[in-house]
Enzyme design. Sequence first.
Site, PDB file in Angstrom:
ATOM      1  CG  ASP A  49      45.613  42.484  39.195  1.00  0.00           C
ATOM      2  OD1 ASP A  49      44.424  42.672  38.890  1.00  0.00           O
ATOM      3  OD2 ASP A  49      46.229  41.437  38.902  1.00  0.00           O
ATOM      4  CE1 TYR A  54      48.516  35.979  38.072  1.00  0.00           C
ATOM      5  CE2 TYR A  54      48.509  37.989  39.372  1.00  0.00           C
ATOM      6  CZ  TYR A  54      48.134  37.295  38.238  1.00  0.00           C
ATOM      7  OH  TYR A  54      47.402  37.935  37.268  1.00  0.00           O
ATOM      8  CE  LYS A  79      43.675  39.060  38.052  1.00  0.00           C
ATOM      9  NZ  LYS A  79      45.002  39.197  38.666  1.00  0.00           N
ATOM     10  CG  HIS A 112      43.071  33.983  37.021  1.00  0.00           C
ATOM     11  ND1 HIS A 112      44.053  34.006  37.979  1.00  0.00           N
ATOM     12  CD2 HIS A 112      43.603  34.604  35.937  1.00  0.00           C
ATOM     13  CE1 HIS A 112      45.125  34.615  37.483  1.00  0.00           C
ATOM     14  NE2 HIS A 112      44.882  34.985  36.252  1.00  0.00           N
TER      15      HIS A 112
END
Length: 281
Positions: A49, A54, A79, A112
């Site tokens: 994931d 990120y 996302k 997200h």
Amino acid sequence: MANALPSPAIQLHNGVLIPQFGYGTYKVRAEDAYRAVRDALEVGYRHIDTAEMYGNEAQVGAAIADSGLARDEVFITSKLNNPYHEPQAARDAFAKTLDDLRIDQLDLFLIHWPMAQTTNYVETWQTMLEFEADGRSRAVGTSNFQEHHLRAIIDATGVAPALNQIELHPYLAQRQLVQLHAELGIVTASWSPLARGALLSDPVVLDLAQEAGRSAAQVVIRWHLQRGLVVIPKSTHRERMIQNADVFDFELSAQQMASIDSLDQNRRVGSHPDRVELGDR
Ligand code: A2P
């Protein structure tokens, strides 16, 4: 390369199977992400994931590419980041995610955060449906959506997200939302399943761990699995990755589950979905 973990799979409403247990890369820094994902795959994780937010998609993609695993052996989730909700921006961001991950098809792509104050997330959901329709994502869903967000997108399109990934752990058990998901055919995934580690020093968890002869992390991960949730614990330490995945040969009793249930106190370790702003991580 170890064999794939014996993780059960859960069927999404469009028939796609998602491994119930996976590896979360939130807070895995770009410089650590390649090694961490190589380690996770080597020890048997087959569900990774990530997210544009990120900042590690390129490293995650390189690690998967170099693992030698066939594309269909690894379930990959990413996302859509908050600045890219507008339809063309979302299309461009999705294409970049595929490029960075070095794949032609994602398994699951999520919005997200709803960003309801600043974006038209219903329109964003309509755009997400294009990515499933054209085959570039096997399934699409949401993250951090609450009941009113879910109802709004379903009312507008008739299509529920395949999965909603929300903050969920024993301190924030999310019973109502999980029940609603079940009614709407939405699979629930837990983010920060260990409450970012806070649960690992909880006396109730430590007592149960001792009773079960397991680690605190393993006991909390079992609680997620036995509630039927998709769970994606994060660790950058290989030995902890192995420990967290070694959870398929024991069960918590109903009484042990109830003790963990008693920890629910509506306590978040992450942002509230109504208070996330552009640029938050
Ligand atoms: P680290 O990455 O240094 O191993 P969550 O998944 O809820 O966000 O929790 C992640 C946090 O829990 C990280 O700080 C991670 O630290 C820590 N963690 C994950 N697994 C374990 C474990 N088995 N034992 C101790 N700490 C763990």
